[in-house]
Scaffold this motif. Sequence first.
Motif, PDB file in Angstrom:
ATOM      1  N   SER A  39       0.845  -1.196   0.000  1.00 33.95           N
ATOM      2  CA  SER A  39       0.000   0.000   0.000  1.00 33.95           C
ATOM      3  C   SER A  39       0.875   1.238   0.000  1.00 33.95           C
ATOM      4  N   ASP A  40       0.308   2.316  -0.505  1.00 37.01           N
ATOM      5  CA  ASP A  40       0.975   3.623  -0.419  1.00 37.01           C
ATOM      6  C   ASP A  40      -0.080   4.687  -0.672  1.00 37.01           C
ATOM      7  N   LEU A  41       0.287   5.937  -0.355  1.00 35.21           N
ATOM      8  CA  LEU A  41      -0.613   7.057  -0.628  1.00 35.21           C
ATOM      9  C   LEU A  41      -0.515   7.487  -2.074  1.00 35.21           C
ATOM     10  N   ARG A  42       0.543   7.059  -2.751  1.00 32.61           N
ATOM     11  CA  ARG A  42       0.813   7.542  -4.109  1.00 32.61           C
ATOM     12  C   ARG A  42       0.991   6.372  -5.058  1.00 32.61           C
ATOM     13  N   PRO A  43       0.634   6.562  -6.328  1.00 30.89           N
ATOM     14  CA  PRO A  43       0.710   5.454  -7.279  1.00 30.89           C
ATOM     15  C   PRO A  43       2.140   5.068  -7.672  1.00 30.89           C
ATOM     16  N   GLU A  44       3.061   6.033  -7.755  1.00 33.44           N
ATOM     17  CA  GLU A  44       4.401   5.713  -8.276  1.00 33.44           C
ATOM     18  C   GLU A  44       5.123   4.696  -7.410  1.00 33.44           C
ATOM     19  N   PRO A  45       5.126   4.856  -6.080  1.00 34.08           N
ATOM     20  CA  PRO A  45       5.791   3.821  -5.257  1.00 34.08           C
ATOM     21  C   PRO A  45       5.160   2.439  -5.454  1.00 34.08           C
ATOM     22  N   LEU A  46       3.841   2.406  -5.686  1.00 32.61           N
ATOM     23  CA  LEU A  46       3.183   1.107  -5.875  1.00 32.61           C
ATOM     24  C   LEU A  46       3.646   0.445  -7.173  1.00 32.61           C
ATOM     25  N   ALA A  47       3.861   1.253  -8.208  1.00 32.36           N
ATOM     26  CA  ALA A  47       4.361   0.685  -9.466  1.00 32.36           C
ATOM     27  C   ALA A  47       5.759   0.081  -9.243  1.00 32.36           C
ATOM     28  N   ARG A  48       6.569   0.736  -8.439  1.00 33.54           N
ATOM     29  CA  ARG A  48       7.909   0.192  -8.144  1.00 33.54           C
ATOM     30  C   ARG A  48       7.785  -1.098  -7.335  1.00 33.54           C
ATOM     31  N   ALA A  49       6.823  -1.141  -6.406  1.00 32.68           N
ATOM     32  CA  ALA A  49       6.640  -2.346  -5.588  1.00 32.68           C
ATOM     33  C   ALA A  49       6.276  -3.537  -6.460  1.00 32.68           C
ATOM     34  N   VAL A  50       5.437  -3.303  -7.468  1.00 33.21           N
ATOM     35  CA  VAL A  50       5.059  -4.385  -8.371  1.00 33.21           C
ATOM     36  C   VAL A  50       6.296  -4.879  -9.122  1.00 33.21           C
ATOM     37  N   ALA A  51       7.139  -3.946  -9.546  1.00 30.89           N
ATOM     38  CA  ALA A  51       8.358  -4.332 -10.267  1.00 30.89           C
ATOM     39  C   ALA A  51       9.269  -5.202  -9.395  1.00 30.89           C
ATOM     40  N   LEU A  52       9.172  -5.036  -8.071  1.00 31.57           N
ATOM     41  CA  LEU A  52      10.024  -5.813  -7.161  1.00 31.57           C
ATOM     42  C   LEU A  52       9.345  -7.068  -6.637  1.00 31.57           C
ATOM     43  N   GLY A  53       8.116  -7.339  -7.115  1.00 34.25           N
ATOM     44  CA  GLY A  53       7.516  -8.618  -6.753  1.00 34.25           C
ATOM     45  C   GLY A  53       6.231  -8.531  -5.968  1.00 34.25           C
ATOM     46  N   ALA A  54       5.693  -7.326  -5.747  1.00 31.51           N
ATOM     47  CA  ALA A  54       4.407  -7.236  -5.063  1.00 31.51           C
ATOM     48  C   ALA A  54       3.294  -7.652  -6.017  1.00 31.51           C
TER      49      ALA A  54
END
Length: 334
Positions: free
Chosen positions: A196-211
């Motif tokens: 989870s995050d307040l902003r979309p950009e960190p979430l896109a990075r999390a997906v790239a790392l395996g979320a």
Amino acid sequence: MKALVIHAAEDIRWEDRDDPQPAEGEVRLRVRFVGICGSDLHYYFHGANGEYTIREPLTPGHELSGVVDLDPSGRLAPGTPVTVHPARHGADVPGLEEHPHLRPGGDYLGSAATTPHRQGAAAEHLIVAEHMVRTLPDGLPLERAALAEPLAVALHAVSLAGDIRGRRVFVAGAGPIGLLVVAAARRAGAADIAASDLRPEPLARAVALGAGDTFLIGRDAVVDESADVVFECSGAAPSLTQALRTVRRAGTVVQVGMLPNEKIRANLAPLLAKEVALHGAFRFSDEIDDAIAYLAETDALDAVVSHVLPASDAAGAFEIARDSSASAKVLLAL
Ligand code: NAD
Ligand code: ZN
């Protein structure tokens, strides 16, 4: 030599300093990369990190890589690539045998917790005790090696949750620490990892790392009791309340995000109603060695570094680093 020095809030200078000379048992390093961490941001923007106020000029930085410049003992050849364990642990205290990083009286690179301050790594030359130096395996790029310290924080946090193989993990807050926790949880065998995050950009990075599933807080509802383990990696009080709802009964919440040193508003009722184990995570003891091994295994964590900027423009780098939409980990190049 040149060093970055914080003189006061929003007053950071790239200035000349006397070249330090290593004493016996010490090594002089030529620093190449320094990661900007939340604590560095606090020192720069507020002149204080929580209760630790800058009372004299402070060189920030505790996440670094570089090469050996001078080892008076001759054990480490000049040019040997290294990173550094930033801590000098305090004296042993009964009960803390297994937790050297919690012993009172130690210090940490780039910290105003002690007076005189422990000067940090954002300087061309850095003197450290020999026992703090970690040599790097062949082929590990220095830029990636600068992630060893925050990755050790993530590995320590994951270890505090016990065996997470096959578990449903939830990472709240997808800044650099949350991203490294996603990666570390995946390496430790988590079955699926939501973020989870307040902003979309960190979430896109999390997906790239395996979320897998991601939740934009404020838009997406997180299902109660949907995770075996929650790693709270934002330090925001509402996120702690949310974490205690998201975790299942008899599950575990690991608090990695730095809570402010003041009263906060959080609903702790699920702590007892669900028999949640709430565990604080503070830095690490020897996980930096596993962090180095992990960084040598894969280039996947390179995605955590979003910017490499010259230390001579630290003010600009700090502005970018504080905006989690614009950046993940920002490295200073020296
Ligand atoms: P960061 O500020 O870059 O990342 C925090 C992220 O959390 C941001 O992306 C932000 O948008 C998000 N966030 C804020 N409120 C949220 C909420 N309510 N729910 C979900 N997400 C939310 O910081 P970082 O460098 O990734 O570090 C994360 C935290 O870990 C900081 O508090 C930092 O001080 C702390 N930290 C702790 C240790 C330790 O030893 N425990 C070590 C290093 C850093
Ligand atoms: Zn850090």
